[in-house]
Design a protein around this motif. Structure first.
Motif: not given
Length: 349
Positions: A180, A184, A232, A237, A259, A301, A305, A311
């Motif tokens: 990633l 996030l 993302v 995600l 993450v 998660l 975004q 990703l």
């Protein structure tokens, strides 16, 4: 916080950024009813169409050249017109980078409530988009504008790549590492910004992330061992990783502790904050997610975004090169967050 606007853009929109997206399950149903998913008359030159939930369509012109095309627009998630334009342009360009292509040309898509927003603010939105495109080496060659109830801005973008260097969200293999490229939490943070709950430093972090070009994608497509790529955005995600899993017939084993997340977003999630889009995302695909995680982790998660990170699924031997490319192109947090295994869906540990 200094301002460059007369009217707070977020007060003119019911939702903003990629949080505007229709929930994934609802979107799939709509496209299926319309006969858009996997139409029977697909020409051979269409290398990537609407059947794989990819970021852009790809049309092969000849043995050495393919064109990638996308369109992306949304309502504002920030109040600054210039920042809104920059973010929307970054997000649209990302769809081209996520296919491994290089963006060339853009058309501006502009819808503004002329009785609520000044000409100066509209001009600053367009200038912000142009600034980002210029940094990417992309020409805004025209566009279309209408008067509407809520402000909307984005781009239709054309890009170019060699047909052998096109990447889709399918193609990941058992044993691949999943990397990633960005932290996030910008969905949670933009919701807090709308309520004036972000510090100037938090806001700067959020905007910096959403205006960081995913230009590494063009280079990543040329690295041996890179098998699949997406970016993302509004489905969070988990949603976009799940699309990759389904397209690749694999299961992702996600290490939640690995993450990267913005600290302010983590605090907001732990305090019980969540976006409506996050809830809709979970309702759409939660049955495919398994393992042990807390509610606040689920919130992050599934957080929508805007202009989120790339990703990438790649062979373990390519991991160092992929992370190095991402970092060379501006990512300070690029890291391995998951591995591909046999199975279906996503398992979180």
């Amino acid at each position: 916080m200094t301002t460059d606007y007369k009217t707070r853009l977020t007060t003119l929109a019911t939702t903003g950024g990629c949080g505007c997206k229709i929930a994934p399950r609802q979107l799939r149903d709509i496209l299926d009813q319309a006969g858009i998913i996997a139409p029977m008359d697909t020409p051979e030159a269409l290398l990537v169409g609407s059947d794989g939930a990819d970021d852009a369509a790809v049309w092969q012109l000849n043995n050495d050249c393919a064109i990638a095309a996308t369109a992306d627009f949304f309502a504002p998630m920030v109040d600054s017109p210039r920042d809104f334009g920059r973010i929307a342009a970054t997000n649209a360009l990302s769809d081209i980078y996520a296919m491994g292509a290089r963006p060339l040309l853009a058309l501006a898509l502009t819808a503004m409530p002329r009785n609520k927003i000044s000409s100066k603010d509209i001009a600053n939105i367009l200038a912000g988009g142009r600034e980002t495109c210029r940094a990417a080496g992309v020409v805004i060659a025209g566009g279309h504008s209408i008067d509407t109830a809520e402000p909307l801005y984005g781009l239709a973008v054309l890009g170019q790549a060699h047909p052998n260097h096109i990447l889709t969200n399918g193609g990941a293999k058992v044993g691949d590492t999943v990397i990633l490229g960005k932290s996030l939490g910008v969905g949670l943070m933009s919701a807090a910004h709308k309520k004036s709950e972000l510090t100037e430093s938090d806001y700067a972090q959020m905007v910096e992330s959403m205006t960081q070009l995913n230009s590494a994608g063009t280079e990543l497509a040329t690295i041996d061992g890179v098998h699949a790529m997406t970016d993302v955005t509004g489905f969070g995600l988990l949603g976009h990783m799940l699309e990759m899993c389904k397209a690749s017939n694999c299961q992702a084993h996600l290490n939640s502790a690995a993450v990267p997340c913005f600290e302010r977003a983590r605090q907001l999630a732990q305090d019980g904050a969540a976006t409506g889009a996050s809830t809709r995302n979970w309702q759409s695909y939660g049955n495919d997610i398994h393992g042990n995680f807390e509610q606040w982790q689920r919130t992050l998660l599934t957080d929508p975004q805007t202009a989120g990170g790339l990703l990438i699924a790649c062979a373990p031997t390519a991991t160092k090169k992929v992370i190095a490319s991402l970092r060379k192109n501006g990512s300070t947090v690029a890291c391995v967050v998951a591995h591909m295994e046999e199975g279906n869906g996503i398992f979180i540990s």
